[in-house]
Scaffold this motif. Structure first.
Motif, PDB file in Angstrom:
ATOM      1  N   ASN A 242       0.830  -1.201   0.000  1.00  0.00           N
ATOM      2  CA  ASN A 242       0.000   0.000   0.000  1.00  0.00           C
ATOM      3  C   ASN A 242       0.869   1.257   0.000  1.00  0.00           C
ATOM      4  O   ASN A 242       0.755   2.137   0.842  1.00  0.00           O
ATOM      5  CB  ASN A 242      -0.948   0.022   1.209  1.00  0.00           C
ATOM      6  N   ILE A 243       1.763   1.320  -0.969  1.00  0.00           N
ATOM      7  CA  ILE A 243       2.671   2.449  -1.136  1.00  0.00           C
ATOM      8  C   ILE A 243       2.429   3.046  -2.528  1.00  0.00           C
ATOM      9  O   ILE A 243       2.195   2.318  -3.491  1.00  0.00           O
ATOM     10  CB  ILE A 243       4.141   2.006  -0.985  1.00  0.00           C
ATOM     11  N   THR A 244       2.470   4.347  -2.631  1.00  0.00           N
ATOM     12  CA  THR A 244       2.273   5.046  -3.899  1.00  0.00           C
ATOM     13  C   THR A 244       3.571   5.057  -4.698  1.00  0.00           C
ATOM     14  O   THR A 244       4.613   5.464  -4.177  1.00  0.00           O
ATOM     15  CB  THR A 244       1.820   6.492  -3.641  1.00  0.00           C
ATOM     16  N   LEU A 245       3.517   4.634  -5.951  1.00  0.00           N
ATOM     17  CA  LEU A 245       4.687   4.713  -6.821  1.00  0.00           C
ATOM     18  C   LEU A 245       4.596   5.991  -7.650  1.00  0.00           C
ATOM     19  O   LEU A 245       3.621   6.207  -8.382  1.00  0.00           O
ATOM     20  CB  LEU A 245       4.763   3.500  -7.744  1.00  0.00           C
ATOM     21  N   ILE A 246       5.620   6.847  -7.526  1.00  0.00           N
ATOM     22  CA  ILE A 246       5.668   8.132  -8.225  1.00  0.00           C
ATOM     23  C   ILE A 246       6.853   8.141  -9.180  1.00  0.00           C
ATOM     24  O   ILE A 246       7.986   7.894  -8.766  1.00  0.00           O
ATOM     25  CB  ILE A 246       5.804   9.314  -7.241  1.00  0.00           C
ATOM     26  N   PHE A 247       6.598   8.409 -10.445  1.00  0.00           N
ATOM     27  CA  PHE A 247       7.664   8.620 -11.421  1.00  0.00           C
ATOM     28  C   PHE A 247       7.839  10.119 -11.636  1.00  0.00           C
ATOM     29  O   PHE A 247       6.888  10.815 -12.004  1.00  0.00           O
ATOM     30  CB  PHE A 247       7.334   7.968 -12.760  1.00  0.00           C
ATOM     31  N   ASP A 248       9.052  10.599 -11.404  1.00  0.00           N
ATOM     32  CA  ASP A 248       9.401  11.981 -11.736  1.00  0.00           C
ATOM     33  C   ASP A 248       9.868  11.984 -13.185  1.00  0.00           C
ATOM     34  O   ASP A 248      11.023  11.672 -13.481  1.00  0.00           O
ATOM     35  CB  ASP A 248      10.490  12.481 -10.794  1.00  0.00           C
ATOM     36  N   GLU A 249       8.964  12.342 -14.092  1.00  0.00           N
ATOM     37  CA  GLU A 249       9.254  12.351 -15.516  1.00  0.00           C
ATOM     38  C   GLU A 249       9.474  13.779 -16.036  1.00  0.00           C
ATOM     39  O   GLU A 249       9.209  14.073 -17.204  1.00  0.00           O
ATOM     40  CB  GLU A 249       8.126  11.656 -16.290  1.00  0.00           C
ATOM     41  N   VAL A 250       9.959  14.636 -15.161  1.00  0.00           N
ATOM     42  CA  VAL A 250      10.232  16.013 -15.577  1.00  0.00           C
ATOM     43  C   VAL A 250      11.190  16.028 -16.773  1.00  0.00           C
ATOM     44  O   VAL A 250      11.006  16.808 -17.713  1.00  0.00           O
ATOM     45  CB  VAL A 250      10.803  16.827 -14.401  1.00  0.00           C
ATOM     46  N   ILE A 251      12.204  15.163 -16.766  1.00  0.00           N
ATOM     47  CA  ILE A 251      13.142  15.090 -17.887  1.00  0.00           C
ATOM     48  C   ILE A 251      12.702  14.053 -18.919  1.00  0.00           C
ATOM     49  O   ILE A 251      12.708  14.319 -20.118  1.00  0.00           O
ATOM     50  CB  ILE A 251      14.571  14.791 -17.392  1.00  0.00           C
ATOM     51  N   THR A 252      12.299  12.878 -18.475  1.00  0.00           N
ATOM     52  CA  THR A 252      11.994  11.803 -19.423  1.00  0.00           C
ATOM     53  C   THR A 252      10.676  12.023 -20.160  1.00  0.00           C
ATOM     54  O   THR A 252      10.486  11.518 -21.260  1.00  0.00           O
ATOM     55  CB  THR A 252      11.942  10.450 -18.702  1.00  0.00           C
TER      56      THR A 252
END
Length: 435
Positions: A242-252
């Motif tokens: 029960n953990i949120t997966l966050i992708f920082d796609e600011v560059i990608t």
């Protein structure tokens, strides 16, 4: 394109230092070669400074200019839509059109909100994760950059490899003075690409971890690709606990492809941050995510606000940028040119006897002088010879080729075969000169 003088830039910098702290408005601009420079205009793959020097530009303003400088369709769209108004403090039609386009292109984008920059959107994601999971901490990785605000301003860099401490329990250093000590306690920081260590840590601390945030490609240090199975492993861990997966796609985002790194790798996060290339240099970002998270904003349980959000010029710029990328199938060209550059730089280094490590996918790549065959995490980046890299970056600058000082290159849709050939040839000549 040999650079002869920066006298006008130097004069303006001295003037700027009287009124701007350090003479600049963003810390990273201080570290240009030979000092912060002033530019007059940019067009296509070229940028020009106030001394009349022309540069083949691979910095692309730290990444946003995926269509190059002053793309006519972007400028036209911004001009025409701005004439209808700059800011309404209300909704407008292109905001819906942009959201519908992101919803179609990005796997995780069931719903979204627009912001102005990546740092702000990251903090919105944390707020959502805490509200959704009813837990407080987030897990992040050494050397990853998620903005400059307090609680992500730890573990971005270290003065030495020894200063990082043991892999299992890293020593996390503040990136800036003035940080409240308690902000460092909000996160658990680990080396990247070590799935076994993440599994072990989360098993022991899952009851307090609301989110895992990662750059899906570690662009800010070394342009390091994820090890096979690493991103999917993070997805599995988050599902289990029960953990949120966050992708920082600011560059990608929009650089790796229209659907971001999440589409490229086939791993869908719960929340994602997009910015930079989405707006061709205009200040816009988006937090996109699954409805189960974003509905908390919809219901008013999590507050997200901002007077300048989704203003007309920024939305028009983003919409025009994506339309050009789609219509022209620009990523095929960007990948081809980027990979040609990577191979050419690697070959030039081998010819001159340098241990130059070239890493990345092609749309963005990193060059660094290292004896390692592969750099897998931030700790490995301490193998880079920073002095030699500085000489290389300065030498390329003097030859009229602009790259980011830490060795990062970006390719745009308007770079040409001859641009790539020119960069490789100058790198070949320079590598034979420097020791």
């Amino acid at each position: 394109m040999k650079i002869e003088t920066h006298a006008n830039s130097e004069e303006l910098l001295n003037r700027a230092k009287k009124v701007l702290a350090g003479g600049v408005s963003s810390e990273f601009r201080k570290y240009s070669y030979p000092h912060a420079l002033f530019y007059s205009h940019g067009k296509g793959s070229r940028i020009y400074d106030v001394d009349g020097n022309e540069y083949l530009d691979f910095t692309l303003s730290q990444g946003p200019l995926i269509l190059g400088h002053s793309h006519p369709e972007v400028l036209k769209a911004v001009h025409e839509y701005s004439e209808k108004g700059q800011l309404f403090a209300g909704q407008h039609i292109q905001e819906i059109e942009l959201a519908e386009k992101l919803n179609r292109l990005i796997p995780s984008a069931e719903m979204m909100r627009f912001c102005l920059d990546g740092s702000e959107a990251v903090h919105t994601a944390f707020r959502l994760a805490r509200a959704k999971t009813e837990k407080q901490k987030f897990l992040r990785f050494e050397g990853h950059y998620h903005g400059w605000l307090d609680n992500v301003c730890w573990g971005i860099s270290a003065p030495s490899l020894d200063a990082l401490g043991e892999r299992e329990s890293p020593t996390v250093s503040p990136w800036s003075n003035g940080l409240p000590a308690q902000s460092g306690e909000e996160s658990i920081v680990l080396p990247w690409n070590d799935l076994e260590l993440v599994q072990k840590t989360v098993a022991n601390h899952h009851q307090e971890i609301a989110a895992i945030i990662t750059e899906p490609i570690m662009c800010n240090n070394g342009c390091i690709l994820p090890e096979e199975g690493f991103l999917q492993g993070l997805r599995d861990i988050c599902d289990k606990y029960n953990i949120t997966l966050i992708f920082d796609e600011v560059i990608t985002g929009f650089r790796v492809g229209l659907g971001g790194a999440q589409q490229y790798y086939g791993v869908t996060p719960d929340l994602s941050i997009f910015a930079k290339a989405m707006g061709s240099g205009y200040p816009i970002s988006a937090i996109v995510g699954k409805s189960a998270w974003m509905s908390l904003i919809e219901e008013g349980k999590v507050i997200h606000a901002g007077t300048m959000n989704s203003c007309n010029p920024t939305v028009a710029a983003a919409l025009a940028t994506i339309e050009v990328l789609e219509r022209e199938k620009a990523h095929e060209r960007i990948y081809r040119l980027g990979r040609k550059l990577m191979m050419g730089l690697q070959q030039a280094a081998e010819e001159s006897g340098h241990s130059l490590l070239v890493q990345g996918l092609g749309p963005m790549l990193h060059t660094g002088f290292s004896p390692l065959e592969k750099v897998k995490d931030y700790r490995d980046t301490f193998s880079y010879d920073k002095k030699l890299l500085s000489s290389f970056v300065a030498g390329m600058h003097q030859r009229g080729i602009r790259i980011i000082g830490r060795g990062l290159w970006y390719i745009s849709a308007v770079h040409t075969e001859s641009d790539i050939d020119f960069a490789i040839q100058n790198a070949r000549e320079l590598l034979k000169e420097i020791k």
